[in-house]
Design a protein around this motif. Structure first.
Motif, PDB file in Angstrom:
ATOM      1  N   GLY A 263      -6.835  26.901   3.512  1.00  0.00           N
ATOM      2  CA  GLY A 263      -7.709  26.063   4.332  1.00  0.00           C
ATOM      3  C   GLY A 263      -7.025  24.812   4.841  1.00  0.00           C
ATOM      4  N   LEU A 264      -6.140  24.230   4.042  1.00  0.00           N
ATOM      5  CA  LEU A 264      -5.406  23.036   4.473  1.00  0.00           C
ATOM      6  C   LEU A 264      -4.455  23.366   5.626  1.00  0.00           C
ATOM      7  CD1 LEU A 264      -4.619  21.441   0.999  1.00  0.00           C
ATOM      8  CD2 LEU A 264      -6.086  20.468   2.764  1.00  0.00           C
ATOM      9  N   HIS A 265      -3.807  24.527   5.551  1.00  0.00           N
ATOM     10  CA  HIS A 265      -2.923  24.928   6.644  1.00  0.00           C
ATOM     11  C   HIS A 265      -3.706  25.193   7.925  1.00  0.00           C
ATOM     12  CE1 HIS A 265       0.048  25.718   3.390  1.00  0.00           C
ATOM     13  NE2 HIS A 265       0.917  25.423   4.342  1.00  0.00           N
ATOM     14  N   VAL A 266      -4.845  25.859   7.797  1.00  0.00           N
ATOM     15  CA  VAL A 266      -5.661  26.134   8.981  1.00  0.00           C
ATOM     16  C   VAL A 266      -6.166  24.835   9.592  1.00  0.00           C
ATOM     17  CG1 VAL A 266      -7.780  27.241   9.789  1.00  0.00           C
ATOM     18  CG2 VAL A 266      -6.298  28.426   8.167  1.00  0.00           C
ATOM     19  N   TYR A 279       2.953  26.990  10.777  1.00  0.00           N
ATOM     20  CA  TYR A 279       2.967  28.451  10.775  1.00  0.00           C
ATOM     21  C   TYR A 279       3.896  28.987   9.680  1.00  0.00           C
ATOM     22  CZ  TYR A 279       0.559  28.523  15.297  1.00  0.00           C
ATOM     23  OH  TYR A 279      -0.367  28.379  16.304  1.00  0.00           O
ATOM     24  N   LEU A 280       5.077  28.398   9.548  1.00  0.00           N
ATOM     25  CA  LEU A 280       6.033  28.876   8.555  1.00  0.00           C
ATOM     26  C   LEU A 280       5.550  28.613   7.141  1.00  0.00           C
ATOM     27  CD1 LEU A 280       9.344  27.718  10.280  1.00  0.00           C
ATOM     28  CD2 LEU A 280       8.443  30.033  10.145  1.00  0.00           C
ATOM     29  N   SER A 281       4.964  27.454   6.903  1.00  0.00           N
ATOM     30  CA  SER A 281       4.457  27.143   5.571  1.00  0.00           C
ATOM     31  C   SER A 281       3.261  28.027   5.207  1.00  0.00           C
ATOM     32  CB  SER A 281       4.061  25.662   5.502  1.00  0.00           C
ATOM     33  OG  SER A 281       3.582  25.319   4.220  1.00  0.00           O
ATOM     34  N   LEU A 282       2.396  28.302   6.170  1.00  0.00           N
ATOM     35  CA  LEU A 282       1.258  29.188   5.921  1.00  0.00           C
ATOM     36  C   LEU A 282       1.730  30.602   5.640  1.00  0.00           C
ATOM     37  CD1 LEU A 282      -1.756  29.745   5.803  1.00  0.00           C
ATOM     38  CD2 LEU A 282      -1.781  29.885   8.297  1.00  0.00           C
ATOM     39  N   ALA A 283       2.777  31.054   6.341  1.00  0.00           N
ATOM     40  CA  ALA A 283       3.313  32.390   6.083  1.00  0.00           C
ATOM     41  C   ALA A 283       3.879  32.500   4.675  1.00  0.00           C
ATOM     42  CB  ALA A 283       4.383  32.721   7.122  1.00  0.00           C
ATOM     43  N   GLU A 284       4.432  31.402   4.157  1.00  0.00           N
ATOM     44  CA  GLU A 284       4.989  31.419   2.802  1.00  0.00           C
ATOM     45  C   GLU A 284       3.902  31.549   1.738  1.00  0.00           C
ATOM     46  OE1 GLU A 284       7.406  28.032   2.105  1.00  0.00           O
ATOM     47  OE2 GLU A 284       9.093  28.767   3.292  1.00  0.00           O
ATOM     48  N   CYS A 285       2.807  30.836   1.906  1.00  0.00           N
ATOM     49  CA  CYS A 285       1.766  30.847   0.876  1.00  0.00           C
ATOM     50  C   CYS A 285       0.779  31.993   1.043  1.00  0.00           C
ATOM     51  CB  CYS A 285       1.015  29.519   0.864  1.00  0.00           C
ATOM     52  SG  CYS A 285      -0.110  29.248   2.265  1.00  0.00           S
ATOM     53  N   LEU A 286       0.876  32.750   2.138  1.00  0.00           N
ATOM     54  CA  LEU A 286      -0.053  33.852   2.364  1.00  0.00           C
ATOM     55  C   LEU A 286       0.476  35.107   1.670  1.00  0.00           C
ATOM     56  CD1 LEU A 286      -2.695  34.339   4.017  1.00  0.00           C
ATOM     57  CD2 LEU A 286      -1.246  35.333   5.794  1.00  0.00           C
ATOM     58  N   PRO A 287      -0.318  35.731   0.792  1.00  0.00           N
ATOM     59  CA  PRO A 287       0.156  36.946   0.113  1.00  0.00           C
ATOM     60  C   PRO A 287       0.411  38.075   1.107  1.00  0.00           C
ATOM     61  CG  PRO A 287      -1.769  36.029  -0.992  1.00  0.00           C
ATOM     62  CD  PRO A 287      -1.636  35.309   0.312  1.00  0.00           C
ATOM     63  N   ALA A 288       1.323  38.972   0.730  1.00  0.00           N
ATOM     64  CA  ALA A 288       1.676  40.094   1.597  1.00  0.00           C
ATOM     65  C   ALA A 288       0.454  40.995   1.803  1.00  0.00           C
ATOM     66  CB  ALA A 288       2.822  40.893   0.984  1.00  0.00           C
ATOM     67  N   GLY A 289       0.226  41.375   3.044  1.00  0.00           N
ATOM     68  CA  GLY A 289      -0.890  42.244   3.376  1.00  0.00           C
ATOM     69  C   GLY A 289      -2.199  41.537   3.622  1.00  0.00           C
ATOM     70  N   THR A 298      -8.389  34.232  15.987  1.00  0.00           N
ATOM     71  CA  THR A 298      -7.551  35.406  15.778  1.00  0.00           C
ATOM     72  C   THR A 298      -7.216  35.569  14.302  1.00  0.00           C
ATOM     73  OG1 THR A 298      -5.550  34.096  16.169  1.00  0.00           O
ATOM     74  CG2 THR A 298      -6.552  35.191  18.070  1.00  0.00           C
ATOM     75  N   MET A 299      -6.985  36.830  13.904  1.00  0.00           N
ATOM     76  CA  MET A 299      -6.573  37.150  12.543  1.00  0.00           C
ATOM     77  C   MET A 299      -5.065  37.354  12.536  1.00  0.00           C
ATOM     78  SD  MET A 299      -9.403  36.995  10.865  1.00  0.00           S
ATOM     79  CE  MET A 299      -8.892  37.694   9.301  1.00  0.00           C
ATOM     80  N   ALA A 300      -4.380  36.730  11.600  1.00  0.00           N
ATOM     81  CA  ALA A 300      -2.920  36.772  11.568  1.00  0.00           C
ATOM     82  C   ALA A 300      -2.441  37.078  10.161  1.00  0.00           C
ATOM     83  CB  ALA A 300      -2.334  35.446  12.048  1.00  0.00           C
ATOM     84  N   ASP A 301      -1.405  37.924  10.073  1.00  0.00           N
ATOM     85  CA  ASP A 301      -0.747  38.169   8.806  1.00  0.00           C
ATOM     86  C   ASP A 301       0.570  37.397   8.769  1.00  0.00           C
ATOM     87  OD1 ASP A 301       0.689  39.548  10.650  1.00  0.00           O
ATOM     88  OD2 ASP A 301       0.637  41.485   9.620  1.00  0.00           O
ATOM     89  N   GLN A 302       1.396  37.714   7.785  1.00  0.00           N
ATOM     90  CA  GLN A 302       2.635  36.961   7.608  1.00  0.00           C
ATOM     91  C   GLN A 302       3.562  37.108   8.816  1.00  0.00           C
ATOM     92  OE1 GLN A 302       5.193  38.076   4.196  1.00  0.00           O
ATOM     93  NE2 GLN A 302       4.622  36.083   3.336  1.00  0.00           N
ATOM     94  N   ARG A 303       3.704  38.336   9.311  1.00  0.00           N
ATOM     95  CA  ARG A 303       4.603  38.559  10.446  1.00  0.00           C
ATOM     96  C   ARG A 303       4.075  37.883  11.710  1.00  0.00           C
ATOM     97  NH1 ARG A 303       7.501  44.150  12.253  1.00  0.00           N
ATOM     98  NH2 ARG A 303       8.870  43.467  10.577  1.00  0.00           N
ATOM     99  N   ALA A 304       2.755  37.901  11.921  1.00  0.00           N
ATOM    100  CA  ALA A 304       2.184  37.257  13.106  1.00  0.00           C
ATOM    101  C   ALA A 304       2.399  35.743  13.072  1.00  0.00           C
ATOM    102  CB  ALA A 304       0.700  37.578  13.212  1.00  0.00           C
ATOM    103  N   LEU A 305       2.332  35.139  11.890  1.00  0.00           N
ATOM    104  CA  LEU A 305       2.562  33.698  11.764  1.00  0.00           C
ATOM    105  C   LEU A 305       4.027  33.356  12.051  1.00  0.00           C
ATOM    106  CD1 LEU A 305       0.433  33.045   8.559  1.00  0.00           C
ATOM    107  CD2 LEU A 305      -0.112  32.278  10.866  1.00  0.00           C
ATOM    108  N   GLU A 306       4.935  34.173  11.533  1.00  0.00           N
ATOM    109  CA  GLU A 306       6.353  33.934  11.803  1.00  0.00           C
ATOM    110  C   GLU A 306       6.682  34.166  13.274  1.00  0.00           C
ATOM    111  OE1 GLU A 306       7.827  35.324   7.325  1.00  0.00           O
ATOM    112  OE2 GLU A 306       8.003  36.674   9.055  1.00  0.00           O
TER     113      GLU A 306
END
Length: 392
Positions: A263-266, A279-289, A298-306
């Motif tokens: 929530g803090l990243h968003v 975006y890079l920090s959120l991708a790090e803390c977001l679990p895979a999948g 929009t809905m984003a996963d790790q690859r979409a954030l990177e």
């Protein structure tokens, strides 16, 4: 409006009681220019820039007014021809902004923001010759700004970036300050300086506390929350506060909302949607999948954030992370009909400012080229052997 915009710079320029007269002089000159433009139809008033108005100050006989004019001219917006590093004097001569700053220092050597400007615009190991003959680098220019104005908070904050964690800065007045003390000194000069609060929190340990000049005591998290309280649109404290939390832990913001790491990243993206670090920090803390809902829906996963960090914000580290998780023959589609190969992403990552990422990307490019080179050399050996056999 232009005079009001210059007030912050002129108040820190050690003009003292002359600040009001300088601002009044700027206002009178601008009013005259607006009237002249409307009467003579030279150009519309809407295209009159602040730089062209303050350039008139360079004709003043009072040295303090000339210094203020040269400094304000150097800080003005780019010229109409789009040259960001050039300004135009009333006589039509174009000068680099750095020359205008040096001219302001030559007229008034107590213009602290001018030394600060030169320090920020210079690169490490670059030396600048001042009008009095002294040759100063970036570090010495920050020291000079502090020596001219002891309460110049910006100089303390930026000087700390040139001081190591276990080093001290020796100021011209004899004070020996560590990096942490420089941030505290910046907050003494400006208690609402949220950049210094965020920087001070970033260097503290998990259980460390900092005591400010006014007696307030903060730990790492409290400094980030205080920075958010002062400016809720500043994205860096949101990221740093999120990195202090563990999974499923919540923190209460100054407005009463409770948020976890995601929530803090968003929330940071809501205020700074083109900040690649978020975006890079959120991708790090977001679990895979797992997917996260961004402020635009929009809905984003790790690859979409990177991908957003690189293709939207242009950060080379995003390209490095994408290439690191791609196969050698895989292509990433980032727009309809447009895609990028792993080699292209690694080539972009080689331009990163982080030396570790740049060197690792170069090594990955080298390793990817080895099998292809071996195949070429093997085919050449076979061809040479066949030629020798044919000749006998």
């Amino acid at each position: 409006a232009a005079a009001a915009a210059a007030a912050a710079d002129l108040e820190t320029a050690n003009l003292g009681a002359d600040a009001a007269s300088v601002l009044a002089e700027i206002f009178d000159i601008q009013t005259h220019l607006f009237k002249e433009c409307s009467e003579n139809k030279l150009r519309t008033a809407s295209t009159l820039t602040y730089g062209s108005a303050t350039a008139m100050l360079t004709r003043m006989r009072d040295p303090r007014l000339r210094a203020a004019g040269m400094w304000a001219l150097a800080r003005s917006r780019p010229d109409e021809d789009g040259s960001p590093m050039m300004v135009t004097l009333p006589c039509g001569v174009k000068l680099e902004r750095g020359i205008c700053v040096l001219a302001a220092i030559a007229t008034d050597a107590l213009l602290a923001p001018a030394y600060y400007y030169l320090a920020n615009e210079s690169v490490p190991f670059e030396k600048i010759c001042l009008p009095d003959g002294r040759v100063l680098g970036q570090y010495e220019l920050f020291l000079e700004a502090i020596a001219v104005n002891r309460d110049y908070s910006f100089a303390y904050n930026n000087l700390s970036n040139l001081v190591g964690d276990y080093e001290c800065a020796l100021l011209r007045d004899g004070r020996l300050l560590t990096r942490q003390q420089l941030f505290i000194e910046a907050l003494r000069c400006n208690t609402g300086y949220f950049y210094a609060l965020d920087n001070l929190g970033s260097m503290l340990g998990t259980h460390d506390k900092a005591v400010l000049a006014d007696g307030r005591e903060y730990n790492k998290r409290e400094l980030f929350i205080e920075a958010i309280k002062l400016d809720a649109t500043f994205s860096s404290p949101y990221i740093n506060l999120a990195n202090c939390l563990v999974d499923d832990e919540f923190v209460t913001l100054p407005d009463g909302r409770r948020m976890d790491r995601t929530g803090l990243h968003v929330e940071a993206l809501r205020h700074q949607p083109r900040d690649p670090d978020v975006y890079l920090s959120l991708a790090e803390c977001l679990p895979a999948g797992r997917h996260v809902s961004l402020p635009d829906g929009t809905m984003a996963d790790q690859r979409a954030l990177e991908s957003a960090a690189f293709f939207v914000c242009g950060h080379p580290e995003g390209a490095y992370r994408l290439a690191f998780n791609m196969g050698s023959c895989e292509r990433l589609q980032y727009e309809p009909g447009r895609s990028a190969s792993r080699h292209q992403l690694l080539a972009a990552a080689c331009r990163a400012t982080d030396a570790a990422i740049r060197d690792d990307a170069a090594m990955m490019v080298h390793r990817a080229a080895l099998p292809h080179a071996r195949r070429i050399n093997a085919s050449r050996r076979v061809a040479r052997r066949a030629a020798f056999d044919a000749v006998g």
